[in-house]
Scaffold this motif. Structure first.
Motif, short mmCIF file in Angstrom:
data_model
loop_
_atom_site.label_atom_id
_atom_site.label_comp_id
_atom_site.label_asym_id
_atom_site.label_seq_id
_atom_site.Cartn_x
_atom_site.Cartn_y
_atom_site.Cartn_z
N ARG A 81 -11.07 -4.08 -7.84
CA ARG A 81 -10.67 -3.83 -6.46
C ARG A 81 -11.30 -4.85 -5.53
O ARG A 81 -12.51 -4.87 -5.35
N GLU A 94 -11.30 -5.06 -2.35
CA GLU A 94 -11.93 -4.54 -1.14
C GLU A 94 -13.34 -4.02 -1.37
O GLU A 94 -14.11 -3.84 -0.44
N CYS A 129 -11.98 -3.21 4.54
CA CYS A 129 -10.55 -2.91 4.56
C CYS A 129 -9.93 -3.39 5.87
O CYS A 129 -10.62 -3.55 6.87
N LEU A 176 -7.72 3.73 -0.53
CA LEU A 176 -8.73 3.41 -1.54
C LEU A 176 -9.45 4.68 -2.00
O LEU A 176 -9.63 4.91 -3.19
N VAL A 180 -7.11 5.86 -5.15
CA VAL A 180 -7.72 5.01 -6.17
C VAL A 180 -8.97 5.68 -6.76
O VAL A 180 -9.04 5.90 -7.96
#
Length: 157
Positions: free
Chosen positions: A96, A98, A117, A126, A130
């Motif tokens: 990821r 971010e 972000c 997220l 996620v």
């Protein structure tokens, strides 16, 4: 596991302090700052790089100019600690973009992540689509940074 500390003299400390402020310093500029010849300053830098004390050089970018207006710290508590699920979670975190840094912790949370972000919607995605959907995650808690009044500082040498 014991990590051996590299012995530094006063000139090494001054060199590292100068490089943490400005990694672009030339051997000439380092030499002037340290009262050494450029070749001596260059050799010292090379020795500290070879010993692994200087891990690398990077540019610090302004996140707001990249459209990253939300910075947050996200804590994750795991529901299970099996090797396979932890490996899976670690792979997820590494993929990821971010998530710019992550640590394993003692205490209430198992992981702490620093994220950038574009907006709150992206942070929400997220967290909810996620992280929370990962089978090993029990709980996610986030703290949104309102203001960073002290920028990331050089390491104390």
């Amino acid at each position: 596991m014991q990590i051996s500390r590299i012995s530094l003299d006063e000139t090494d400390v001054r060199l590292l302090t100068a490089l943490q402020r400005d990694a672009h310093l030339t051997a000439q500029e380092l030499g002037e700052a340290l009262n050494l010849s450029p070749s001596q300053a260059g050799r010292r830098r090379q020795r500290l790089e070879a010993e692994g004390l200087i891990a690398g050089y990077a540019a610090r970018l302004d996140p707001t100019k990249l459209g990253l207006s939300v910075q947050a710290f996200v804590q994750v508590r795991m529901a299970s600690n099996g090797a396979e699920t932890l490996d899976s979670f670690s792979r997820l975190v590494r993929t990821r973009k971010e998530i710019i840094s992550a640590w394993t912790l003692t205490g209430e949370a198992d992981y702490l992540m620093r994220v950038y972000c574009e907006d709150l919607s992206t942070l929400n995605h997220l967290i909810h689509q996620v992280l929370l959907v990962h089978p090993a995650v029990a709980r996610v808690q986030s703290q949104i940074v309102m203001d960073q009044f002290k920028p990331d500082a050089p390491l104390p040498v």
